[in-house]
Enzyme design. Structure first.
Site, short mmCIF file in Angstrom:
data_model
loop_
_atom_site.label_atom_id
_atom_site.label_comp_id
_atom_site.label_asym_id
_atom_site.label_seq_id
_atom_site.Cartn_x
_atom_site.Cartn_y
_atom_site.Cartn_z
N SER A 1 0.82 -1.20 0.00
CA SER A 1 0.00 0.00 0.00
C SER A 1 0.86 1.25 0.00
CB SER A 1 -0.90 0.03 1.24
OG SER A 1 -1.59 1.26 1.36
N TYR B 1 -2.66 0.40 9.86
CA TYR B 1 -2.84 -0.31 8.60
C TYR B 1 -1.57 -0.22 7.75
CZ TYR B 1 -4.02 -0.80 3.67
OH TYR B 1 -3.99 -1.14 2.34
N LYS C 1 -17.59 -1.25 0.72
CA LYS C 1 -16.53 -0.76 1.60
C LYS C 1 -16.95 0.35 2.55
CE LYS C 1 -12.45 -0.15 -0.26
NZ LYS C 1 -11.63 -1.00 0.64
#
Length: 329
Positions: free
Chosen positions: A115, A142, A179
């Site tokens: 990411s 995250y 989401k």
């Protein structure tokens, strides 16, 4: 057979449909559906089988020589607001590391989802140089869960025959509908336009950025899936290409640009309202991201990402503003 984890999720399901568009249906899908609407992402997909994540390790496919042609590991907790670090470590870091080891042992090519959140506030830039990985400081748990795997992978001596850790930037596109708050500004903006005739964007809380002037590298889901498939194909021919790769367009655009493109796709004049950013997001908010794409361009010299406006138009006109928004319908 090709294995895709997170196959019912956003990018995973787009990847499944991309393979279907190429005539590939020999796919083993790995995911959990729970009580939400992720199943709709695969309702019209073609595949050979589906299993739960914990069933992957002992699946009979691994015992068949050369049966697995490649693994695309898209499964993860993708919420940047998740606060349970143990949960993130188990699902994002440890699962990926174990899958990397399994692919190395079985000599199976692997693409896994990293990411752009690993880059933090961008102090070290956005260059996918392995030498810079240890200097990166993610802004949230995250991002750190992804960073931990990137660092671990680079230390491994036994690797898959070719492997790619792809750093997704701000991905938007069809099949992201489940989401919730993590869906893209295009999706939320479209819903807001239909309901209120306007799009709400966060005000800026940093000097030098106007309201709506925060910049991100917005990239279309269809494009990143095509890039991943082409990367693995290139890696099979030239294993030395293996490594961490940015997947963005290489051009930062403002949230205002994104909102205006959404209005334009609907043939409407833009109407944007700026609202305060929640206090709990301000410390971990990225005001600027822009992928350095030199590495991907060298690996895939003929690959091109479509312009933001073209991608938004395709998303809105061919998916969101239709009776059948899911891929494959």
């Amino acid at each position: 057979m090709i294995i895709i984890t997170g196959a019912a999720g956003f990018i995973g399901s787009v990847l499944v449909h991309h393979f279907n568009s190429l005539g590939v249906t020999d796919l083993l899908l790995v995911d959990e559906f729970e009580s939400g609407d992720k199943w709709l992402n695969l309702r019209d997909a073609q595949f050979a089988g589906m299993i739960h994540p914990q069933e992957l390790w002992d699946h009979p496919i691994w015992k068949k020589l050369n049966a697995v042609k490649g693994v695309f590991h898209m499964g993860a907790i993708s919420a940047t607001t998740e606060t349970d670090m143990d949960l993130l470590y188990d699902n994002n870091t440890l699962y990926t590391n174990l899958l990397f080891e399994l692919c190395a042992k079985k000599k199976v090519p692997l693409v896994y989802a990293s990411s752009a959140a690993t880059y933090g506030d961008g102090e070290q830039g956005y260059k996918d140089d392995h030498k810079l990985v240890g200097k990166l400081k993610p802004l949230n748990k995250y991002g750190w869960s992804k960073q931990l795997t990137d660092q671990w992978v680079l230390k491994q001596k036994l690797t898959p025959p070719c492997w790619f850790g792809v750093k997704f930037f701000n991905v938007f596109g069809p099949n992201e509908y489940h989401k919730g708050s993590m869906s893209s500004v295009v999706y939320h903006g479209f819903k807001q336009i239909k309901a209120d005739g306007e799009i709400k964007l966060f005000k800026s809380h940093r000097e030098g950025y106007a309201d709506g002037g925060q910049k991100r590298d917005f990239v279309y889901a269809k494009h990143v899936c095509r890039a991943m498939v082409e990367l693995m194909a290139a890696g099979k021919k030239k294993p030395a290409l293996s490594g961490l790769y940015n997947l963005g367009t290489g051009e930062a655009r403002t949230f205002d640009d994104l909102a205006k493109a959404t209005f334009h796709a609907l043939g409407l004049r833009p109407k944007i309202k700026y609202i305060d950013m929640p206090a709990n997001l301000r410390a971990q908010y990225q005001y600027f991201t822009e992928a350095d794409m030199a590495k991907l361009k060298k690996a895939l010299p003929k690959f091109k990402f479509r312009a933001l406006e073209e991608a938004v138009t395709d998303y809105v006109q061919n998916h969101l503003d239709t009776a059948h928004p899911y891929l494959g319908e």
